[in-house]
Enzyme design. Structure first.
Site, PDB file in Angstrom:
ATOM      1  N   ASP A  67      37.821  37.111  36.528  1.00  0.00           N
ATOM      2  CA  ASP A  67      37.066  37.828  35.489  1.00  0.00           C
ATOM      3  C   ASP A  67      37.514  37.532  34.050  1.00  0.00           C
ATOM      4  OD1 ASP A  67      35.824  39.022  37.644  1.00  0.00           O
ATOM      5  OD2 ASP A  67      37.097  40.805  37.584  1.00  0.00           O
ATOM      6  N   ASP A 127      39.539  39.195  32.437  1.00  0.00           N
ATOM      7  CA  ASP A 127      39.443  40.494  31.747  1.00  0.00           C
ATOM      8  C   ASP A 127      40.801  41.160  31.511  1.00  0.00           C
ATOM      9  OD1 ASP A 127      40.023  41.074  34.368  1.00  0.00           O
ATOM     10  OD2 ASP A 127      38.583  42.707  34.559  1.00  0.00           O
ATOM     11  N   ARG A 130      43.805  45.920  50.164  1.00  0.00           N
ATOM     12  CA  ARG A 130      43.833  47.165  49.389  1.00  0.00           C
ATOM     13  C   ARG A 130      44.959  48.034  49.918  1.00  0.00           C
ATOM     14  NH1 ARG A 130      39.818  47.663  46.060  1.00  0.00           N
ATOM     15  NH2 ARG A 130      37.836  46.680  46.542  1.00  0.00           N
ATOM     16  N   GLY A 153      41.578  41.219  43.620  1.00  0.00           N
ATOM     17  CA  GLY A 153      40.635  40.194  44.087  1.00  0.00           C
ATOM     18  C   GLY A 153      41.304  38.825  44.080  1.00  0.00           C
ATOM     19  N   ASP A 158      44.895  43.765  36.160  1.00  0.00           N
ATOM     20  CA  ASP A 158      45.505  44.979  35.609  1.00  0.00           C
ATOM     21  C   ASP A 158      46.033  45.946  36.666  1.00  0.00           C
ATOM     22  OD1 ASP A 158      45.297  44.286  32.996  1.00  0.00           O
ATOM     23  OD2 ASP A 158      43.274  45.099  32.771  1.00  0.00           O
ATOM     24  N   THR A 196      42.840  36.411  38.009  1.00  0.00           N
ATOM     25  CA  THR A 196      41.548  37.023  38.348  1.00  0.00           C
ATOM     26  C   THR A 196      40.447  36.153  37.763  1.00  0.00           C
ATOM     27  OG1 THR A 196      40.007  38.815  37.804  1.00  0.00           O
ATOM     28  CG2 THR A 196      41.921  38.653  36.401  1.00  0.00           C
ATOM     29  N   ARG A 253      33.075  41.819  36.875  1.00  0.00           N
ATOM     30  CA  ARG A 253      33.251  43.281  36.847  1.00  0.00           C
ATOM     31  C   ARG A 253      32.607  43.820  35.576  1.00  0.00           C
ATOM     32  NH1 ARG A 253      36.582  45.885  40.435  1.00  0.00           N
ATOM     33  NH2 ARG A 253      37.738  44.001  40.902  1.00  0.00           N
TER      34      ARG A 253
HETATM   35  O1  F6P Z   1      37.772  41.079  40.085  1.00  0.00           O
HETATM   36  C1  F6P Z   1      37.166  40.033  40.762  1.00  0.00           C
HETATM   37  C2  F6P Z   1      35.824  40.474  41.311  1.00  0.00           C
HETATM   38  O2  F6P Z   1      35.259  39.393  42.025  1.00  0.00           O
HETATM   39  C3  F6P Z   1      34.834  40.993  40.272  1.00  0.00           C
HETATM   40  O3  F6P Z   1      34.210  39.966  39.555  1.00  0.00           O
HETATM   41  C4  F6P Z   1      33.912  41.804  41.118  1.00  0.00           C
HETATM   42  O4  F6P Z   1      33.336  42.838  40.362  1.00  0.00           O
HETATM   43  C5  F6P Z   1      34.828  42.375  42.166  1.00  0.00           C
HETATM   44  O5  F6P Z   1      35.980  41.560  42.191  1.00  0.00           O
HETATM   45  C6  F6P Z   1      34.243  42.430  43.544  1.00  0.00           C
HETATM   46  O6  F6P Z   1      35.151  43.092  44.347  1.00  0.00           O
HETATM   47  P1  F6P Z   1      35.097  43.058  45.939  1.00  0.00           P
HETATM   48  O7  F6P Z   1      35.572  41.714  46.383  1.00  0.00           O
HETATM   49  O8  F6P Z   1      36.021  44.131  46.350  1.00  0.00           O
HETATM   50  O9  F6P Z   1      33.677  43.269  46.333  1.00  0.00           O
END
Ligand code: F6P
Length: 356
Positions: free
Chosen positions: A132, A134, A77, A16, A108, A130, A176
């Site tokens: 998050d 995390d 991706r 992300g 990660d 990120t 997340r």
């Molecule tokens: O990891 C960053 C994040 O924005 C998370 O907070 C969220 O769960 C996820 O990515 C959303 O992913 P996507 O952009 O693929 O919908």
């Protein structure tokens, strides 16, 4: 590995996007160029490595990006990279391009890719990026501060209208499975309550708090819930609050607005420090490391250690994983994880205790 072999390195952003990624790329490019090393920007993360989609980055290619959100290198991706055939393609391209190392910016998932490449002879250094926060081995990930400030700004706006109409707003924030954005923004917005996946949430106590605050004349209520809660949790909680307190309650999902926007000072500075550190590590002949922030300092950790520690912290380490570890190393991980859990619990407690 000798310092002199470093002629050309790659840099990519993956997973992300996070505000501050551009600042990290800029720092990598400028640091490498100062050391006489050419930099290739790999487009769309590991996909660009597989498909040889890259561009040489000169000093001016990273002008005016420190202030930009998103990632100008893009992030796609790439399921193929997870297969051995994809990995072989990536190794071939890295060799053809003469990449002596790669700086991989992300979370990660990005570090797992960096680890696979490092094990196959392409030195890689990760940078934690990120929203998050995390990545358990780091106290901080680039993008976290900007995302939290965006949430605070949005929630402040919601509070204005809640006050005018005597309403409550349940606000779902990203992260997340991690509740870092939730607990911190709940404190910063003076939320009445905060629910995260990691810890039990007392709905009845929240309802009682709102009922009591109403009797004191309080008109606006904010409740922050992390997206890691079960599907529909926020919406159901909003309905319950309205039914039991008679305060009209709306639900808002802030979603991807949290991922965009100009990076804050904190993210620009952290990204710049981490970018420089990552290049220095490569030039020092290091590989398979992730650049992290620990107690205010920029340091590095072995990726294998970081990924295993992440599992230990998140309770995902399997007995067979643990059996492979030196018991002393495992003990150290548990101790660190306990301290980190305690810090998080304290934030959660505060988020649910100082506001009515
Ligand atoms: O990891 C960053 C994040 O924005 C998370 O907070 C969220 O769960 C996820 O990515 C959303 O992913 P996507 O952009 O693929 O919908």
């Amino acid at each position: 590995m000798e310092k002199k072999i470093f002629k050309r390195i790659g840099v990519l952003t993956s997973g992300g996007d996070a505000p501050g990624m551009n600042a990290a790329v800029r720092s990598v490019v400028r640091t490498a160029l100062k050391n006489g090393v050419e930099v290739v920007g790999i487009k769309g993360g590991y996909r660009g490595l597989l498909e040889n989609d890259m561009q040489i980055l000169g000093p001016h290619d990273v002008s005016n990006v420190i202030n930009e959100g998103g990632t100008f290198l893009y992030t796609d991706r790439c399921l193929e990279f997870k297969e051995e055939s994809g990995m072989q393609k990536a190794l071939k391209v890295a060799a053809e391009q003469g990449l002596d190392g790669i700086v991989c910016i992300g979370g990660d998932g990005t570090f797992r890719g960096a680890q696979d490449l490092s094990r196959r002879g392409v030195p890689c250094i990760g940078i934690t990026g990120t929203i998050d926060n995390d990545v358990s081995s780091s106290d901080y990930t680039v993008g976290f501060d900007t995302a939290m400030n965006t949430v605070v700004e949005m929630v402040d706006r919601l509070r204005d209208t809640c006050e005018s109409h005597a309403r409550c707003n349940v606000v779902e924030v990203m992260g997340r499975d991690a509740g870092y954005i939730a607990v911190n923004t709940a404190i910063a917005t003076g939320a009445t309550g905060c629910a995260v996946k990691e810890l039990p949430f007392d709905e009845d106590a929240l309802i009682e708090k709102i009922k009591l605050a109403k009797t004191y004349g309080k008109r606006n209520f904010i409740v922050i819930v992390s997206e890691g809660m079960p599907d529909g949790f926020g919406e159901a909680l909003a309905k319950k609050i309205q039914a039991e307190t008679e305060v009209e309650t709306k639900f808002a999902r802030l979603a991807h607005v949290q991922r965009g926007g100009r990076p804050t000072l904190r993210d620009r500075v952290s990204a710049s420090k981490m970018g420089e550190h990552a290049v220095q590590l490569l030039l020092d002949g290091k590989s398979n490391l992730v650049v992290v922030e620990r107690e205010g300092k920029i340091v590095s950790r072995d990726i294998e250690w970081a990924l295993m520690y992440d599992k230990v912290y998140k309770g995902k380490a399997k007995p067979e994983d643990i059996a492979k570890l030196d018991p002393k190393v495992y003990e150290g991980m548990v101790e660190l994880a306990n301290a980190k859990h305690a810090e998080f619990e304290d934030l959660y407690r505060l988020a649910n205790s100082i506001s009515i």
